[in-house]
Design a protein around this motif. Sequence first.
Motif, PDB file in Angstrom:
ATOM      1  N   UNK A 188       0.792  -1.223   0.000  1.00  0.00           N
ATOM      2  CA  UNK A 188       0.000   0.000   0.000  1.00  0.00           C
ATOM      3  C   UNK A 188       0.822   1.269   0.000  1.00  0.00           C
ATOM      4  N   UNK A 189       0.182   2.336  -0.442  1.00  0.00           N
ATOM      5  CA  UNK A 189       0.658   3.706  -0.261  1.00  0.00           C
ATOM      6  C   UNK A 189      -0.550   4.510   0.188  1.00  0.00           C
ATOM      7  N   UNK A 190      -0.466   5.126   1.345  1.00  0.00           N
ATOM      8  CA  UNK A 190      -1.597   5.884   1.880  1.00  0.00           C
ATOM      9  C   UNK A 190      -1.109   7.225   2.407  1.00  0.00           C
ATOM     10  N   UNK A 191      -2.036   8.162   2.497  1.00  0.00           N
ATOM     11  CA  UNK A 191      -1.736   9.456   3.111  1.00  0.00           C
ATOM     12  C   UNK A 191      -2.768   9.741   4.185  1.00  0.00           C
ATOM     13  N   UNK A 192      -2.359  10.533   5.175  1.00  0.00           N
ATOM     14  CA  UNK A 192      -3.253  10.910   6.264  1.00  0.00           C
ATOM     15  C   UNK A 192      -2.535  11.857   7.204  1.00  0.00           C
ATOM     16  N   UNK A 193      -3.247  12.320   8.220  1.00  0.00           N
ATOM     17  CA  UNK A 193      -2.604  13.186   9.197  1.00  0.00           C
ATOM     18  C   UNK A 193      -1.520  12.414   9.930  1.00  0.00           C
ATOM     19  N   UNK A 194      -0.602  13.138  10.539  1.00  0.00           N
ATOM     20  CA  UNK A 194       0.486  12.500  11.269  1.00  0.00           C
ATOM     21  C   UNK A 194      -0.065  11.562  12.343  1.00  0.00           C
ATOM     22  N   UNK A 195      -1.084  12.011  13.069  1.00  0.00           N
ATOM     23  CA  UNK A 195      -1.660  11.197  14.141  1.00  0.00           C
ATOM     24  C   UNK A 195      -2.357   9.960  13.596  1.00  0.00           C
ATOM     25  N   UNK A 196      -3.143  10.129  12.530  1.00  0.00           N
ATOM     26  CA  UNK A 196      -3.862   8.988  11.957  1.00  0.00           C
ATOM     27  C   UNK A 196      -2.896   7.960  11.375  1.00  0.00           C
ATOM     28  N   UNK A 197      -1.825   8.430  10.738  1.00  0.00           N
ATOM     29  CA  UNK A 197      -0.829   7.507  10.189  1.00  0.00           C
ATOM     30  C   UNK A 197      -0.105   6.756  11.302  1.00  0.00           C
ATOM     31  N   UNK A 198       0.175   7.443  12.397  1.00  0.00           N
ATOM     32  CA  UNK A 198       0.837   6.784  13.526  1.00  0.00           C
ATOM     33  C   UNK A 198      -0.032   5.673  14.100  1.00  0.00           C
ATOM     34  N   UNK A 199      -1.330   5.934  14.219  1.00  0.00           N
ATOM     35  CA  UNK A 199      -2.248   4.926  14.736  1.00  0.00           C
ATOM     36  C   UNK A 199      -2.373   3.756  13.765  1.00  0.00           C
ATOM     37  N   UNK A 200      -2.404   4.058  12.473  1.00  0.00           N
ATOM     38  CA  UNK A 200      -2.474   3.009  11.453  1.00  0.00           C
ATOM     39  C   UNK A 200      -1.255   2.090  11.553  1.00  0.00           C
ATOM     40  N   UNK A 201      -0.067   2.673  11.632  1.00  0.00           N
ATOM     41  CA  UNK A 201       1.148   1.868  11.713  1.00  0.00           C
ATOM     42  C   UNK A 201       1.142   0.999  12.974  1.00  0.00           C
ATOM     43  N   UNK A 202       0.696   1.565  14.066  1.00  0.00           N
ATOM     44  CA  UNK A 202       0.653   0.805  15.313  1.00  0.00           C
ATOM     45  C   UNK A 202      -0.267  -0.399  15.194  1.00  0.00           C
ATOM     46  N   UNK A 203      -1.463  -0.193  14.654  1.00  0.00           N
ATOM     47  CA  UNK A 203      -2.443  -1.258  14.556  1.00  0.00           C
ATOM     48  C   UNK A 203      -2.030  -2.336  13.555  1.00  0.00           C
ATOM     49  N   UNK A 204      -1.441  -1.923  12.430  1.00  0.00           N
ATOM     50  CA  UNK A 204      -0.995  -2.909  11.441  1.00  0.00           C
ATOM     51  C   UNK A 204       0.092  -3.795  12.038  1.00  0.00           C
ATOM     52  N   UNK A 205       1.049  -3.209  12.720  1.00  0.00           N
ATOM     53  CA  UNK A 205       2.161  -3.985  13.255  1.00  0.00           C
ATOM     54  C   UNK A 205       1.784  -4.822  14.479  1.00  0.00           C
ATOM     55  N   UNK A 206       0.614  -4.560  15.048  1.00  0.00           N
ATOM     56  CA  UNK A 206       0.120  -5.418  16.129  1.00  0.00           C
ATOM     57  C   UNK A 206      -0.230  -6.815  15.614  1.00  0.00           C
ATOM     58  N   UNK A 207      -0.567  -6.922  14.338  1.00  0.00           N
ATOM     59  CA  UNK A 207      -0.853  -8.204  13.716  1.00  0.00           C
ATOM     60  C   UNK A 207       0.466  -8.953  13.542  1.00  0.00           C
ATOM     61  N   UNK A 208       0.612 -10.143  14.120  1.00  0.00           N
ATOM     62  CA  UNK A 208       1.884 -10.887  14.034  1.00  0.00           C
ATOM     63  C   UNK A 208       2.363 -11.109  12.607  1.00  0.00           C
TER      64      UNK A 208
END
Length: 317
Positions: A46-66
């Motif tokens: 993927x390539x996505x754009x969003x606010x700094x806060x929303x992108x940070x939350x996205x990265x956190x949630x994606x990497x929570x998946x083993x």
Amino acid sequence: MDYHVLLYYCYTPIENPEQFRDEHHRLCLRLNLRGRIIVASEGLNGTVSGTVADCAEYMRLVKEDPRFAALEFKIEPAVAHTFQKLHVRVKPEIVHVGLPHIKPYERTGVHLSPQEFRDLKDQDDVVVLDVRSDYEHELGRFKNAVTLDIENFREFPEKVAELEQYKGKKILTYCTGGIKCEKASAFLLEQGFEDVYQLHGGIIKYGLEAGGQDFDGKCYVFDGRVAVDVNSVNPTIISHCHYCGTLSDRMVNCANPHCNAHVPLCEACGQQLDGACSTTCQEHPDKRPYDGTGNYPKISNHYRPEQGLLSYRAPVR
């Protein structure tokens, strides 16, 4: 800057890509992300754009998946969204090359950090191989890189025969973000090349971590920015205006939608041709209005970011 652009991929088995696609679409909606995401049984891209806060939350949630614990995000600043829409799609491969049997999570070229790549690339027993398309490497490429005459990555397998002369050398592959190299280097290994490497994270990470040294020109990207600077050490321009031939790294899509060629076009020729790549395209009755950027997002009447989710399982009538 208040926004981020995230570029990422991960080759990993996904047992039910359709279900994952729906769940992932909902996550992106909740975080107000825009961009293009591909899901396949072989992984996520993927390539996505969003606010700094929303992108940070996205990265956190994606990497929570083993399954995605090892995924690395390339993060670039932006002043606003670089995409107009959100698309999350299921496809046979996360990058189309026609090699679904190749599993990079089982075997692929040796990953090189940007610093390792920089230190290796000029040695006598090394060949630096660009696996991207013509319009990409014509805009920018590493010094002395071997390029292939391809319009699309799916043509890569048929061009490997041209590389037989390099079988006794170290092959260092590179692309924009690293995803194409995963399959390209794995295919080279399958074809009998023994010493195969890849620039981990691609040109984008190399620019962020190694200053882009010896990357000539700009890097073509698949979002509203079209092309980005990479080299802050010894930058230069190598591309020429498609129409007048002067040096220009200003990349556009031809304003004629039936052509839509990706070409460098200087400011003066862009104005003269009204965004077209030739006088023939300029005179085409379907030519799109030129706003000076040469970037034309696809038009979708009444587009809503959730409609892809709602219509995904729509019954056939």
